[in-house]
Write an enzyme that holds these catalytic residues in place. Structure first.
Site, PDB file in Angstrom:
ATOM      1  N   ASP A  32      42.378   5.289  43.897  1.00 43.01           N
ATOM      2  CA  ASP A  32      42.290   4.665  42.584  1.00 43.01           C
ATOM      3  C   ASP A  32      42.154   5.762  41.535  1.00 43.01           C
ATOM      4  O   ASP A  32      41.609   6.831  41.817  1.00 43.01           O
ATOM      5  CB  ASP A  32      41.052   3.738  42.568  1.00 43.01           C
ATOM      6  N   GLY A  33      42.646   5.454  40.335  1.00 43.26           N
ATOM      7  CA  GLY A  33      42.433   6.381  39.232  1.00 43.26           C
ATOM      8  C   GLY A  33      43.686   7.090  38.751  1.00 43.26           C
ATOM      9  O   GLY A  33      43.608   7.966  37.883  1.00 43.26           O
ATOM     10  N   ASN A  34      44.854   6.714  39.277  1.00 43.39           N
ATOM     11  CA  ASN A  34      46.090   7.363  38.812  1.00 43.39           C
ATOM     12  C   ASN A  34      46.317   7.095  37.323  1.00 43.39           C
ATOM     13  O   ASN A  34      46.743   7.982  36.576  1.00 43.39           O
ATOM     14  CB  ASN A  34      47.308   6.828  39.583  1.00 43.39           C
ATOM     15  N   ARG A  45      44.022   6.375  35.006  1.00 38.70           N
ATOM     16  CA  ARG A  45      43.043   7.115  34.190  1.00 38.70           C
ATOM     17  C   ARG A  45      43.395   8.594  34.128  1.00 38.70           C
ATOM     18  O   ARG A  45      43.228   9.263  33.117  1.00 38.70           O
ATOM     19  CB  ARG A  45      41.629   6.903  34.733  1.00 38.70           C
ATOM     20  N   ARG A  95      51.844   6.489  32.696  1.00 37.25           N
ATOM     21  CA  ARG A  95      51.176   6.065  33.953  1.00 37.25           C
ATOM     22  C   ARG A  95      51.993   6.460  35.179  1.00 37.25           C
ATOM     23  O   ARG A  95      51.448   6.840  36.208  1.00 37.25           O
ATOM     24  CB  ARG A  95      50.973   4.545  33.949  1.00 37.25           C
ATOM     25  N   THR A 124      48.372  -6.862  47.054  1.00 30.78           N
ATOM     26  CA  THR A 124      49.062  -8.125  46.743  1.00 30.78           C
ATOM     27  C   THR A 124      48.875  -8.469  45.256  1.00 30.78           C
ATOM     28  O   THR A 124      49.650  -9.235  44.699  1.00 30.78           O
ATOM     29  CB  THR A 124      48.499  -9.279  47.612  1.00 30.78           C
ATOM     30  N   ASN A 132      48.807  -6.092  42.814  1.00 32.49           N
ATOM     31  CA  ASN A 132      49.451  -5.087  41.949  1.00 32.49           C
ATOM     32  C   ASN A 132      50.788  -5.559  41.351  1.00 32.49           C
ATOM     33  O   ASN A 132      51.271  -4.987  40.376  1.00 32.49           O
ATOM     34  CB  ASN A 132      49.682  -3.770  42.707  1.00 32.49           C
TER      35      ASN A 132
END
Ligand code: FPP
Length: 235
Positions: A19-21, A23, A32, A65, A67
């Protein structure tokens, strides 16, 4: 193995919620999609690090599921990355004796992606080092729903159901439960990942954003894991 890990036990199965791509992209003032590309590069390194450390199973949550609810632009960028990464993964897997497995419901992906996945799985199927399970269109609840349907279909005796029956019918059937669950970028939640399998996993959360999670951060997680006393509900 570096000195920091000398004498430490290496978990048999590590699961990661990357997680955190997004940010990371915001922090670096880039789109992004670039954060996801950076995340992919980090993943390549971590897969190789885990294989070299002797981890037997690595499971990574790449696309949930939920995303699909992101903008079509972001979903499209992720699908392109997925296409590209699958091809790259064949080389990485062959070089490091890694068998690749997919968990999740693949039926929702475009036919060319499904064909790429099949090729990747087939080409790496005889490798015997680490198993790398890549979770795409994966949700723990959806996995349980599909497991129940497959048990009803294959005649499992539902009135005498065992926990093993359930484990065996999950996408992770045949794999041991994760010993260590790592989540990057600080959120304190499970996000529908491996709901059944993480019953006794040790959880390690770091504020590091996924694209910045490299070998040193992996070692930090392994050192923290070695400080835990695992009792599985006993004393
Ligand atoms: C979480 O960051 C990451 C993802 C939703 C997908 C990342 C997947 C990869 C890099 C591997 C490539 C695989 C595929 C299937 C493309 P986030 O976007 O939720 O970060 P944020 O919470 O900071 O916004």
């Amino acid at each position: 193995m570096t000195d920091r890990l000398q004498g430490l036990s290496i978990p048999e199965h590590i699961a990661i919620i990357l997680d955190g791509n997004g940010r990371w992209a915001a922090k670096h003032n880039v789109p992004r999609a670039q954060g996801h590309r950076a995340g992919c590069e980090t993943l390549e390194g971590i897969v190789e690090d885990c294989a070299r450390l002797g981890v037997k199973y690595l499971t990574v949550y790449a696309f949930s599921t939920e995303n699909w609810k992101r903008s079509s632009e972001e979903v499209g960028a992720l699908m392109q990355l997925f296409r590209f990464y699958m091809v790259k993964l064949i080389d990485i897997a062959m070089k490091n004796d890694i068998r690749v497995k997919m968990i999740g419901d693949l039926s929702r992906f475009d036919p060319d992606i499904r064909a790429g996945v099949e090729k990747l799985i087939e080409k790496t199927s005889d490798n015997e080092g680490m198993t790398f399970a890549f979770a795409v269109n994966y949700g723990g609840r959806d996995e349980l729903r599909r497991a129940v349907m497959s048990m009803a279909q294959d005649g499992t005796d539902l009135m005498n159901l065992t926990e093993k029956d359930i484990s065996d019918h999950l996408d992770t059937g045949g794999m041991p439960d994760p010993d260590l669950l790592i989540r990057t970028s600080g959120e304190l939640r499970i996000s529908n990942f491996l709901l059944w399998q993480i019953a006794y996993s040790e959880i390690y959360v770091t504020d590091t954003l996924w694209p910045d999670f490299h070998r040193t951060e992996l070692e930090d997680a392994l050192i923290a894991y070695n400080r835990r006393s695992r009792r599985f509900g006993g004393r």
